[in-house]
Each structure stands twice: as structure tokens, then as C-alpha cells.
Write a protein that holds these residues in place. Structure first.
Motif, PDB file in Angstrom:
ATOM      1  N   MET A  75       0.820  -1.187   0.000  1.00 50.64           N
ATOM      2  CA  MET A  75       0.000   0.000   0.000  1.00 50.64           C
ATOM      3  C   MET A  75       0.870   1.260   0.000  1.00 50.64           C
ATOM      4  O   MET A  75       0.526   2.242  -0.647  1.00 50.64           O
ATOM      5  CB  MET A  75      -0.929  -0.017   1.216  1.00 50.64           C
ATOM      6  CG  MET A  75      -1.940   1.085   1.162  1.00 50.64           C
ATOM      7  SD  MET A  75      -3.193   1.203   2.484  1.00 50.64           S
ATOM      8  CE  MET A  75      -3.055  -0.238   3.450  1.00 50.64           C
ATOM      9  N   ALA A  76       1.975   1.231   0.716  1.00 49.87           N
ATOM     10  CA  ALA A  76       2.870   2.394   0.761  1.00 49.87           C
ATOM     11  C   ALA A  76       3.397   2.716  -0.636  1.00 49.87           C
ATOM     12  O   ALA A  76       3.460   3.884  -1.027  1.00 49.87           O
ATOM     13  CB  ALA A  76       4.020   2.148   1.731  1.00 49.87           C
ATOM     14  N   ASN A  77       3.757   1.686  -1.386  1.00 51.10           N
ATOM     15  CA  ASN A  77       4.256   1.918  -2.745  1.00 51.10           C
ATOM     16  C   ASN A  77       3.177   2.516  -3.641  1.00 51.10           C
ATOM     17  O   ASN A  77       3.491   3.318  -4.524  1.00 51.10           O
ATOM     18  CB  ASN A  77       4.801   0.620  -3.351  1.00 51.10           C
ATOM     19  CG  ASN A  77       6.156   0.261  -2.815  1.00 51.10           C
ATOM     20  OD1 ASN A  77       6.965   1.128  -2.503  1.00 51.10           O
ATOM     21  ND2 ASN A  77       6.408  -1.023  -2.678  1.00 51.10           N
ATOM     22  N   ASP A  78       1.927   2.144  -3.425  1.00 50.06           N
ATOM     23  CA  ASP A  78       0.828   2.733  -4.195  1.00 50.06           C
ATOM     24  C   ASP A  78       0.703   4.223  -3.910  1.00 50.06           C
ATOM     25  O   ASP A  78       0.489   5.030  -4.822  1.00 50.06           O
ATOM     26  CB  ASP A  78      -0.498   2.037  -3.879  1.00 50.06           C
ATOM     27  CG  ASP A  78      -0.541   0.611  -4.376  1.00 50.06           C
ATOM     28  OD1 ASP A  78       0.211   0.272  -5.314  1.00 50.06           O
ATOM     29  OD2 ASP A  78      -1.338  -0.167  -3.828  1.00 50.06           O
ATOM     30  N   ILE A  79       0.857   4.592  -2.651  1.00 48.36           N
ATOM     31  CA  ILE A  79       0.802   6.007  -2.269  1.00 48.36           C
ATOM     32  C   ILE A  79       1.963   6.755  -2.917  1.00 48.36           C
ATOM     33  O   ILE A  79       1.801   7.852  -3.444  1.00 48.36           O
ATOM     34  CB  ILE A  79       0.825   6.150  -0.734  1.00 48.36           C
ATOM     35  CG1 ILE A  79      -0.458   5.551  -0.145  1.00 48.36           C
ATOM     36  CG2 ILE A  79       0.979   7.608  -0.316  1.00 48.36           C
ATOM     37  CD1 ILE A  79      -0.406   5.325   1.347  1.00 48.36           C
ATOM     38  N   SER A  87       4.423  11.323   3.384  1.00 46.00           N
ATOM     39  CA  SER A  87       4.531  11.208   4.843  1.00 46.00           C
ATOM     40  C   SER A  87       3.292  11.777   5.538  1.00 46.00           C
ATOM     41  O   SER A  87       2.806  11.198   6.511  1.00 46.00           O
ATOM     42  CB  SER A  87       5.809  11.882   5.350  1.00 46.00           C
ATOM     43  OG  SER A  87       5.806  13.260   5.076  1.00 46.00           O
ATOM     44  N   GLU A  88       2.747  12.867   5.042  1.00 46.41           N
ATOM     45  CA  GLU A  88       1.529  13.420   5.635  1.00 46.41           C
ATOM     46  C   GLU A  88       0.362  12.446   5.508  1.00 46.41           C
ATOM     47  O   GLU A  88      -0.399  12.257   6.454  1.00 46.41           O
ATOM     48  CB  GLU A  88       1.165  14.755   4.979  1.00 46.41           C
ATOM     49  CG  GLU A  88       1.995  15.910   5.472  1.00 46.41           C
ATOM     50  CD  GLU A  88       1.610  17.234   4.822  1.00 46.41           C
ATOM     51  OE1 GLU A  88       0.644  17.269   4.024  1.00 46.41           O
ATOM     52  OE2 GLU A  88       2.288  18.226   5.113  1.00 46.41           O
ATOM     53  N   HIS A  89       0.232  11.840   4.338  1.00 41.28           N
ATOM     54  CA  HIS A  89      -0.860  10.879   4.146  1.00 41.28           C
ATOM     55  C   HIS A  89      -0.728   9.711   5.129  1.00 41.28           C
ATOM     56  O   HIS A  89      -1.708   9.330   5.787  1.00 41.28           O
ATOM     57  CB  HIS A  89      -0.864  10.353   2.709  1.00 41.28           C
ATOM     58  CG  HIS A  89      -1.895   9.294   2.499  1.00 41.28           C
ATOM     59  ND1 HIS A  89      -3.211   9.591   2.222  1.00 41.28           N
ATOM     60  CD2 HIS A  89      -1.814   7.941   2.560  1.00 41.28           C
ATOM     61  CE1 HIS A  89      -3.891   8.462   2.106  1.00 41.28           C
ATOM     62  NE2 HIS A  89      -3.056   7.448   2.307  1.00 41.28           N
ATOM     63  N   ILE A  90       0.467   9.157   5.230  1.00 41.32           N
ATOM     64  CA  ILE A  90       0.670   8.015   6.120  1.00 41.32           C
ATOM     65  C   ILE A  90       0.499   8.427   7.579  1.00 41.32           C
ATOM     66  O   ILE A  90      -0.138   7.724   8.357  1.00 41.32           O
ATOM     67  CB  ILE A  90       2.040   7.361   5.847  1.00 41.32           C
ATOM     68  CG1 ILE A  90       2.005   6.693   4.455  1.00 41.32           C
ATOM     69  CG2 ILE A  90       2.406   6.355   6.935  1.00 41.32           C
ATOM     70  CD1 ILE A  90       3.324   6.156   3.969  1.00 41.32           C
ATOM     71  N   ASN A  91       1.035   9.576   7.957  1.00 35.19           N
ATOM     72  CA  ASN A  91       0.895  10.034   9.345  1.00 35.19           C
ATOM     73  C   ASN A  91      -0.556  10.279   9.730  1.00 35.19           C
ATOM     74  O   ASN A  91      -0.971   9.983  10.850  1.00 35.19           O
ATOM     75  CB  ASN A  91       1.711  11.310   9.579  1.00 35.19           C
ATOM     76  CG  ASN A  91       3.189  11.040   9.709  1.00 35.19           C
ATOM     77  OD1 ASN A  91       3.610   9.981  10.147  1.00 35.19           O
ATOM     78  ND2 ASN A  91       3.987  12.011   9.315  1.00 35.19           N
ATOM     79  N   LYS A  92      -1.340  10.819   8.816  1.00 33.31           N
ATOM     80  CA  LYS A  92      -2.724  11.175   9.128  1.00 33.31           C
ATOM     81  C   LYS A  92      -3.697  10.004   8.963  1.00 33.31           C
ATOM     82  O   LYS A  92      -4.704   9.943   9.654  1.00 33.31           O
ATOM     83  CB  LYS A  92      -3.184  12.339   8.246  1.00 33.31           C
ATOM     84  CG  LYS A  92      -2.495  13.646   8.582  1.00 33.31           C
ATOM     85  CD  LYS A  92      -2.940  14.754   7.654  1.00 33.31           C
ATOM     86  CE  LYS A  92      -2.228  16.060   7.987  1.00 33.31           C
ATOM     87  NZ  LYS A  92      -2.599  17.145   7.070  1.00 33.31           N
ATOM     88  N   SER A  93      -3.403   9.101   8.044  1.00 38.51           N
ATOM     89  CA  SER A  93      -4.378   8.067   7.684  1.00 38.51           C
ATOM     90  C   SER A  93      -4.086   6.685   8.250  1.00 38.51           C
ATOM     91  O   SER A  93      -4.984   5.853   8.319  1.00 38.51           O
ATOM     92  CB  SER A  93      -4.469   7.943   6.160  1.00 38.51           C
ATOM     93  OG  SER A  93      -4.825   9.184   5.596  1.00 38.51           O
ATOM     94  N   TRP A  94      -2.856   6.434   8.617  1.00 35.43           N
ATOM     95  CA  TRP A  94      -2.490   5.113   9.093  1.00 35.43           C
ATOM     96  C   TRP A  94      -2.438   5.085  10.611  1.00 35.43           C
ATOM     97  O   TRP A  94      -1.913   5.999  11.249  1.00 35.43           O
ATOM     98  CB  TRP A  94      -1.131   4.702   8.558  1.00 35.43           C
ATOM     99  CG  TRP A  94      -1.096   4.393   7.082  1.00 35.43           C
ATOM    100  CD1 TRP A  94      -1.937   4.847   6.108  1.00 35.43           C
ATOM    101  CD2 TRP A  94      -0.146   3.571   6.427  1.00 35.43           C
ATOM    102  NE1 TRP A  94      -1.557   4.369   4.894  1.00 35.43           N
ATOM    103  CE2 TRP A  94      -0.460   3.580   5.048  1.00 35.43           C
ATOM    104  CE3 TRP A  94       0.948   2.850   6.850  1.00 35.43           C
ATOM    105  CZ2 TRP A  94       0.276   2.866   4.114  1.00 35.43           C
ATOM    106  CZ3 TRP A  94       1.694   2.143   5.922  1.00 35.43           C
ATOM    107  CH2 TRP A  94       1.351   2.151   4.561  1.00 35.43           C
ATOM    108  N   ALA A  95      -2.935   4.021  11.193  1.00 36.85           N
ATOM    109  CA  ALA A  95      -2.848   3.809  12.634  1.00 36.85           C
ATOM    110  C   ALA A  95      -1.379   3.634  13.027  1.00 36.85           C
ATOM    111  O   ALA A  95      -0.552   3.207  12.199  1.00 36.85           O
ATOM    112  CB  ALA A  95      -3.633   2.558  13.023  1.00 36.85           C
TER     113      ALA A  95
END
Length: 79
Positions: free
Chosen positions: A1-5, A22-30
Motif C-alpha cells: 500500500m505504501a508503494n501505491d501512495i 509522509s503526511e498521508h501516512i501520518n494522518k491516515s495510518w494507525a
């Protein structure tokens, strides 16, 4: 999923892409998902894009990136 982002953001200039990823992962991932990302990257770095590798420096994960937490929290991208 990270590679898709990362693939979605690859058309942006590198610095901007790193910030967006990094913002997407920080805000959207647990927190547990971010921890798993770091673990998977340590075990299989070849499976991740260069953009993900660079973005890890900005991803909030207190177990693997504890010093960066204070900096990210001040910039509003802590998680």
C-alpha cells in the motif's frame, strides 16, 4: 500500500512528494500500521520505492523514529 501512495505522488517534485506521502501516512495510518511499515522496510527494503525510503524520515513512529516525533508534532503532522 505504501508503494501505491508513492506511485500516486511520484509526479510531484521529490521534496513535495516526500511531504505528501509522509503526511498521508501520518494522518491516515494507525500507529500499528506505521510500525509495521518500518518493520517491513527493515526486513525487505528492496520491496519499497525510493520515495518511501526517503519519506520514512518524516513518518511518525515512536518505536523506530522517536527523535523525530517532537519535530513532526511542532509541524502538525504527528500521529
Amino acid at each position: 500500500m505504501a508503494n501505491d501512495i508513492a506511485r500516486f505522488h511520484q509526479s510531484f517534485p521529490e521534496d513535495e512528494a516526500m511531504q505528501l506521502v509522509s503526511e498521508h501516512i501520518n494522518k491516515s495510518w494507525a500507529p500499528s500500521m506505521r510500525e509495521k511499515l518500518f518493520e517491513e522496510f527493515q526486513e525487505h527494503p528492496q520491496d519499497f520505492s525510493a520515495l518511501i525510503a526517503k519519506s520514512l524520515l518524516k513518518i511518525n513512529c515512536t518505536k523506530y523514529n522517536p527523535v523525530k516525533t517532537e519535530i513532526r508534532d511542532k509541524q502538525g503532522t504527528g500521529g
